[in-house]
Enzyme design. Sequence first.
Site, PDB file in Angstrom:
ATOM      1  CG  ASP A  35      -2.442  59.250  32.859  1.00  0.00           C
ATOM      2  OD1 ASP A  35      -1.577  58.425  32.751  1.00  0.00           O
ATOM      3  OD2 ASP A  35      -2.724  59.616  31.702  1.00  0.00           O
ATOM      4  CB  ILE A  36      -3.234  62.746  29.158  1.00  0.00           C
ATOM      5  CG1 ILE A  36      -3.869  63.627  28.350  1.00  0.00           C
ATOM      6  CG2 ILE A  36      -3.331  61.582  28.740  1.00  0.00           C
ATOM      7  CD1 ILE A  36      -3.236  64.346  26.914  1.00  0.00           C
ATOM      8  CE1 TYR A 143       8.883  54.193  24.420  1.00  0.00           C
ATOM      9  CE2 TYR A 143       9.876  51.867  23.684  1.00  0.00           C
ATOM     10  CZ  TYR A 143       9.568  52.841  24.783  1.00  0.00           C
ATOM     11  OH  TYR A 143       9.801  52.422  25.936  1.00  0.00           O
ATOM     12  CB  ILE A 173       7.471  45.915  32.517  1.00  0.00           C
ATOM     13  CG1 ILE A 173       8.680  46.802  32.348  1.00  0.00           C
ATOM     14  CG2 ILE A 173       7.091  45.758  34.015  1.00  0.00           C
ATOM     15  CD1 ILE A 173       9.861  46.352  32.923  1.00  0.00           C
TER      16      ILE A 173
HETATM   17  N1  SER Z   1       7.756  47.419  26.328  1.00  0.00           N
HETATM   18  C1  SER Z   1       8.340  48.415  25.329  1.00  0.00           C
HETATM   19  C2  SER Z   1       7.721  48.277  24.039  1.00  0.00           C
HETATM   20  O1  SER Z   1       7.188  47.158  23.841  1.00  0.00           O
HETATM   21  C3  SER Z   1       9.848  48.443  25.202  1.00  0.00           C
HETATM   22  O2  SER Z   1      10.276  49.147  26.046  1.00  0.00           O
HETATM   23  O3  SER Z   1       7.280  49.268  23.341  1.00  0.00           O
END
Ligand code: SER
Length: 323
Positions: A35-36, A143, A173
């Site tokens: 990791d960084i 993103y 997640i």
């Molecule tokens: N969990 C991510 C986000 O909220 C979605 O892939 O940016």
Amino acid sequence: MSSKILIIGAGGQIGSELTYKLRQMYGEENVIATDINRNNSDLVNSGTFKTLDAKDYEGVKKCVEMYNIDTVYLMAAMLSATGEKFPEEAWNLNMDSLFHVLNLAKDKIIKKIFWPSSIAVFGPTTPTEYTPQYTTMEPTTVYGITKQVGERWCEYYFNKYNVDVRSIRYPGIISWKTMPGGGTTDYAVEIYHEAVKTKQYKCFLKEDTELPMMFMDDAIKATINIMMARAKDIKIRSSYNMAAISFTPKEVAESIKKHIPEFEINYAPDYRQDIANSWPKSINDSYARQDWKWKHSFLLEDITEEMLFQLGKKYSTILKTSQ
Ligand code: SER
């Protein structure tokens, strides 16, 4: 066949749990966590760990060669909310790191790559209910743009150079070991921490904002399963839709109240509401279920029980050791 694995971005929410699982499966000596930064002390102190910047091609290559790596899990990324604050940095990190590993595989220095995509590849013009694998994709976050473009490059490297890259579009997640950072779905983790610590939570999304979500154990199972599947069964080389459940902040709060009746939630939507509004409410993941037998296990009630139990233990230990 034994595998030598490199995890880039191992200190993060998913990277850390993936590292623990892969160490269990392949042996500590065969899994190199990087990791960084060294902020995740549990991870840093529990096995081989190296500081590595995912943007540094020479650094990544050196690490791959030094440890004779054949498989890379590229878990480093700047997520949706932070990416809106630092668009150029998000683009550079998310794209450079992907090209580095794709090129290592193209040059036959490594054999296999896991690279996560996200529900953020979808946008406001995508159908929101039961979103299909193949549909309109006009992401509005940096993103999401990096993940969508990344998917195109993965498929391109597979088609042109036979690079064995595998990918899943993760939903939000939920987990208790390592905090998520900089995502729009992070509320669904914070809410459990605050429920245990203070019995109240101020949510940055509106009560009826429905998003696709998944428990960490299911996400890890999916990641390992897609990597263990036979190459010929991986028919989608951009990224697979993958789903478990969908819920709103109000529904999580209600499930918490079944265990902590005095829990209180209030809502103060911020800039992340717009991001959430642009994403699907639920996902059709039939290709994953068909091609590599994906199947989720955890429903909202299971997640709430496990989160409250684990965080209850965690915070009472912290409290005891600080007394
Ligand atoms: N969990 C991510 C986000 O909220 C979605 O892939 O940016």
